[in-house]
Design a protein around this motif. Structure first.
Motif, short mmCIF file in Angstrom:
data_model
loop_
_atom_site.label_atom_id
_atom_site.label_comp_id
_atom_site.label_asym_id
_atom_site.label_seq_id
_atom_site.Cartn_x
_atom_site.Cartn_y
_atom_site.Cartn_z
N THR A 1 -12.39 -50.65 -23.73
CA THR A 1 -12.37 -49.62 -22.67
C THR A 1 -11.84 -48.28 -23.16
N SER A 2 -11.20 -48.25 -24.31
CA SER A 2 -10.64 -47.00 -24.84
C SER A 2 -11.64 -46.20 -25.68
N ILE B 1 -10.50 -37.48 -17.54
CA ILE B 1 -10.22 -37.98 -18.89
C ILE B 1 -10.39 -36.88 -19.94
N ASN B 2 -11.05 -35.80 -19.55
CA ASN B 2 -11.18 -34.59 -20.36
C ASN B 2 -10.82 -33.42 -19.44
N PRO B 3 -10.49 -32.27 -19.99
CA PRO B 3 -10.18 -31.12 -19.14
C PRO B 3 -11.40 -30.73 -18.27
N ALA B 4 -11.12 -30.34 -17.04
CA ALA B 4 -12.19 -29.84 -16.16
C ALA B 4 -12.79 -28.59 -16.78
N GLN B 5 -14.07 -28.36 -16.51
CA GLN B 5 -14.75 -27.19 -17.04
C GLN B 5 -15.31 -26.39 -15.87
N ASP B 6 -14.93 -25.13 -15.79
CA ASP B 6 -15.42 -24.25 -14.73
C ASP B 6 -15.97 -22.98 -15.38
N ASP C 1 -14.93 -45.26 -15.49
CA ASP C 1 -14.91 -46.38 -14.56
C ASP C 1 -13.89 -47.41 -15.05
N PRO C 2 -13.67 -48.51 -14.33
CA PRO C 2 -12.64 -49.47 -14.75
C PRO C 2 -12.88 -50.08 -16.14
N ASP C 3 -14.12 -50.03 -16.63
CA ASP C 3 -14.44 -50.57 -17.95
C ASP C 3 -14.48 -49.50 -19.03
N GLY C 4 -14.10 -48.27 -18.68
CA GLY C 4 -14.04 -47.19 -19.65
C GLY C 4 -15.34 -46.42 -19.84
#
Length: 136
Positions: free
Chosen positions: A67-68, A100-105, A116-119
């Protein structure tokens, strides 16, 4: 026949994954759902097949990544910035991980990444094509 994509994903807990995707706005297609797999529909042409690990192994001998790790990032369009934010919130409230990553605007485009729960990595994105910069 309309060209359609079925994204196949291995999942550890089918019921939990179905609930997760339902919370993000996907709907279940019972026609392609049983105890080993579930078809979750995003649009008329985009479907996600959630497959138990045992079912997944009937399609390939390749190992299921932890999952990582990330093999792909699946981008799906949302109707607004608020919908992008709501999807990210729903991910964190239903067993996934938001941002999980920085938002992009970029003004004309806005996206946030979730897992998701499985990565499996998703990019919820909104784009204003009228504000899209012209090509030079």
């Amino acid at each position: 026949m309309t060209r359609t994509i079925f994204v196949n994903l291995p999942v550890a807990d089918l019921k939990a994954s179905m609930a997760f995707y339902a919370a993000l706005g996907f709907t279940n297609n019972p026609r392609f759902t049983d105890d080993t797999a579930a078809c979750m529909v995003w649009s008329e042409t985009i479907n996600v097949m959630l497959l138990t690990h045992d079912k997944w192994r009937t399609f390939t001998n390749r190992p299921i990544p932890p999952t990582s790790s990330s093999e792909v990032m699946l981008a799906i369009s949302c109707g607004s910035r608020d919908e992008v934010d709501a999807m990210n919130r729903a991910a964190s409230e239903h067993g996934g991980t938001a941002d999980i990553n920085p938002a992009q605007d970029l003004g004309f485009m806005y996206n946030r990444n979730l897992a998701d729960p499985d990565g499996h990595v998703w990019e919820a994105m909104w784009m204003d094509m009228d504000a899209f910069p012209p090509s030079e």
